[in-house]
Design an enzyme around this catalytic site. Structure first.
Site, PDB file in Angstrom:
ATOM      1  N   ASP A 191      -7.880  -4.587  -8.759  1.00  0.00           N
ATOM      2  CA  ASP A 191      -8.252  -5.132  -7.458  1.00  0.00           C
ATOM      3  C   ASP A 191      -9.378  -4.300  -6.844  1.00  0.00           C
ATOM      4  O   ASP A 191      -9.449  -4.128  -5.629  1.00  0.00           O
ATOM      5  CB  ASP A 191      -7.040  -5.161  -6.520  1.00  0.00           C
ATOM      6  CG  ASP A 191      -7.284  -6.016  -5.287  1.00  0.00           C
ATOM      7  OD1 ASP A 191      -8.143  -6.906  -5.358  1.00  0.00           O
ATOM      8  OD2 ASP A 191      -6.629  -5.783  -4.259  1.00  0.00           O
ATOM      9  N   CYS A 230       6.217 -24.947 -10.928  1.00  0.00           N
ATOM     10  CA  CYS A 230       6.419 -25.150  -9.493  1.00  0.00           C
ATOM     11  C   CYS A 230       6.987 -26.544  -9.206  1.00  0.00           C
ATOM     12  O   CYS A 230       7.676 -26.743  -8.210  1.00  0.00           O
ATOM     13  CB  CYS A 230       5.106 -24.964  -8.732  1.00  0.00           C
ATOM     14  SG  CYS A 230       4.593 -23.244  -8.551  1.00  0.00           S
ATOM     15  N   CYS A 244       6.668 -22.480  -0.303  1.00  0.00           N
ATOM     16  CA  CYS A 244       5.695 -21.492   0.180  1.00  0.00           C
ATOM     17  C   CYS A 244       4.768 -22.109   1.227  1.00  0.00           C
ATOM     18  O   CYS A 244       4.447 -21.474   2.240  1.00  0.00           O
ATOM     19  CB  CYS A 244       4.893 -20.917  -0.987  1.00  0.00           C
ATOM     20  SG  CYS A 244       3.960 -22.138  -1.954  1.00  0.00           S
ATOM     21  N   CYS A 256      -4.445 -16.389   6.987  1.00  0.00           N
ATOM     22  CA  CYS A 256      -3.418 -15.634   6.267  1.00  0.00           C
ATOM     23  C   CYS A 256      -3.107 -14.319   6.980  1.00  0.00           C
ATOM     24  O   CYS A 256      -4.009 -13.548   7.315  1.00  0.00           O
ATOM     25  CB  CYS A 256      -3.893 -15.363   4.839  1.00  0.00           C
ATOM     26  SG  CYS A 256      -2.776 -14.349   3.857  1.00  0.00           S
ATOM     27  N   CYS A 292       2.022  -9.643   4.589  1.00  0.00           N
ATOM     28  CA  CYS A 292       3.056 -10.648   4.823  1.00  0.00           C
ATOM     29  C   CYS A 292       3.623 -11.073   3.478  1.00  0.00           C
ATOM     30  O   CYS A 292       2.871 -11.315   2.535  1.00  0.00           O
ATOM     31  CB  CYS A 292       2.462 -11.858   5.554  1.00  0.00           C
ATOM     32  SG  CYS A 292       3.637 -13.207   5.849  1.00  0.00           S
ATOM     33  N   CYS A 302       8.135 -28.462  -5.701  1.00  0.00           N
ATOM     34  CA  CYS A 302       8.472 -27.494  -4.658  1.00  0.00           C
ATOM     35  C   CYS A 302       7.264 -27.164  -3.786  1.00  0.00           C
ATOM     36  O   CYS A 302       6.174 -26.914  -4.290  1.00  0.00           O
ATOM     37  CB  CYS A 302       9.025 -26.213  -5.302  1.00  0.00           C
ATOM     38  SG  CYS A 302       9.454 -24.914  -4.108  1.00  0.00           S
ATOM     39  N   CYS A 312       5.486 -16.149   1.919  1.00  0.00           N
ATOM     40  CA  CYS A 312       5.377 -17.161   0.873  1.00  0.00           C
ATOM     41  C   CYS A 312       6.129 -16.726  -0.387  1.00  0.00           C
ATOM     42  O   CYS A 312       6.634 -17.558  -1.141  1.00  0.00           O
ATOM     43  CB  CYS A 312       3.916 -17.478   0.562  1.00  0.00           C
ATOM     44  SG  CYS A 312       2.946 -16.108  -0.099  1.00  0.00           S
ATOM     45  N   CYS A 370       4.939 -20.902   5.379  1.00  0.00           N
ATOM     46  CA  CYS A 370       3.877 -19.975   5.797  1.00  0.00           C
ATOM     47  C   CYS A 370       3.757 -20.028   7.320  1.00  0.00           C
ATOM     48  O   CYS A 370       3.517 -21.089   7.890  1.00  0.00           O
ATOM     49  CB  CYS A 370       2.553 -20.378   5.156  1.00  0.00           C
ATOM     50  SG  CYS A 370       1.157 -19.378   5.728  1.00  0.00           S
ATOM     51  N   CYS A 414       9.800 -18.374  -2.156  1.00  0.00           N
ATOM     52  CA  CYS A 414       9.679 -18.903  -3.517  1.00  0.00           C
ATOM     53  C   CYS A 414      10.975 -18.729  -4.310  1.00  0.00           C
ATOM     54  O   CYS A 414      11.456 -17.604  -4.486  1.00  0.00           O
ATOM     55  CB  CYS A 414       8.533 -18.212  -4.253  1.00  0.00           C
ATOM     56  SG  CYS A 414       8.336 -18.764  -5.954  1.00  0.00           S
TER      57      CYS A 414
END
Length: 370
Positions: free
Chosen positions: A148, A202, A208, A228, A255, A205, A258, A212, A262
């Site tokens: 990252d 997924c 998330c 976000c 945060c 579903c 989400c 949020c 899940c």
């Protein structure tokens, strides 16, 4: 690549690399190539929509993010890594516990991943050691480690190498580990067999998206960073949009909502790596307690932590915002209300105008009827 190294040698080497990776605390590794051209239209559309907010570096890098060979010349294969981060001692009902914390207005909630040591440092070090082990076996080779830390399409590389699939919240999901893990990459100048991709699970579903707090997931696989909470509390430097402030609640750094929503995170894995143990003050503290930290104490307590890079002023802005939301809640006890007010008053004259404005907004909440 040395003249003596052959493709046969590398094929023989590959089964050993995952073993070394596990010995170094990495949870899973995969391999993918460097052709990400099919990801470029989606990246261009995301940038064109302005979903990157004030993260100007994302736009300035342009399509370089989707062209690994431009990041490190000579790259032929990319080894991807997953590193689980739930700390030792995590309770079996951790999902329920973490979800409940957002309902305690006086509590300050730091995202799970940021409560321990800075993952950039930990994962980079482990990947560098993996590179050294490979070099011992085949000799020096061209490489670069990313965690990252550069314009890399990490989620795209992770999904292409079989670490998981892209969830509707845009994070990578694994059937074996949910999404509570870090991603890192080792770019290398030789070819390795690519690991197969996995199918998505997924289905229909939308948990998330539905849960949020700021509705930042504007569509399946589409995140508007400008809404976000992780972006707002970490990347965004100025005042936070007043319309979004009440929705942030008591989240002061990042945060997890989400991810907590899940269903796949019931399979999240606990890591044996000690670096993820929560630091004092970051695992469970009140807003008032953290507002009392001086800048010197903030720097001391966050040394080696990802939190330190936002600086004390932005930390105070986030705490002051959470304090205002706490004061607007009838669930805040009288004693905690007084402590929160004292914490805000102590920073009313802060040198940073963003902090000043946020403190004034929050103090006004104390005067409003509950």
């Amino acid at each position: 690549m040395t003249a003596q190294r052959t493709q046969f040698d590398l094929l023989e080497l590959w089964p050993q690399i995952p073993i070394w990776a596990r010995e170094l605390g990495l949870s899973q590794i995969g391999v993918t190539g460097i052709d990400l051209s099919s990801a470029e239209p989606g990246l261009q559309a995301w940038l064109a929509a302005g979903f990157h907010g004030s993260m100007d570096y994302m736009a300035s890098h342009g399509m370089k993010r989707a062209r690994p060979a431009e990041l490190h010349t000579g790259t032929v294969s990319i080894i991807t890594a997953r590193m689980d981060y739930l700390p030792l001692g995590t309770a079996p009902d951790w999902l329920a516990q973490e979800t409940a914390r957002s309902l305690q207005p006086g509590e300050a909630v730091v995202s799970l991943y940021a409560r321990g040591r800075d993952y950039h440092k930990v994962l980079r070090s482990r990947l560098q050691k993996l590179q050294e082990r490979i070099a011992q076996a085949i000799g020096p080779f061209g490489h670069r480690v990313f965690t990252d830390s550069a314009p890399v399409l990490e989620a795209e590389l992770a999904t292409r190498s079989g670490l998981g699939w892209r969830g509707k919240h845009t994070l990578v999901l694994s059937r074996e580990a949910g999404s509570m893990f870090f991603l890192g990459e080792l770019f290398v100048d030789f070819a390795l067999p690519e690991t197969p991709q996995v199918s998505a699970h997924c289905g229909q579903c939308t948990a998330c998206m539905d849960l949020c707090p700021t509705q930042a997931i504007v569509g399946p696989y589409q995140l508007d960073a400008r809404r976000c909470i992780s972006y707002l509390t970490i990347e965004h430097a100025g005042p936070i949009d007043e319309a979004l402030r009440p929705l942030i609640g008591n989240r002061i750094y990042g945060c997890d909502d989400c991810q907590l929503a899940c269903p796949w995170n019931k399979f999240a894995q606990i890591s044996s790596v000690p670096d993820w143990q929560p630091r004092e003050g970051l695992g469970a503290s009140t807003i008032a307690e953290l507002m009392a930290w001086s800048e010197a104490e903030f720097l001391r307590r966050t040394e080696g932590s990802a939190i330190r890079r936002i600086g004390h002023a932005r930390w105070l802005r986030n705490l002051a915002l959470a304090a205002g939301n706490a004061l607007a809640s009838p669930a805040l006890s009288a004693g905690e209300r007084e402590r929160v007010l004292q914490g805000l008053a102590a920073h009313a004259g802060h040198a940073d105008p963003v902090v000043q404005e946020q403190v004034a907004w929050s103090l006004a909440k104390a005067a409003a009827p509950l």
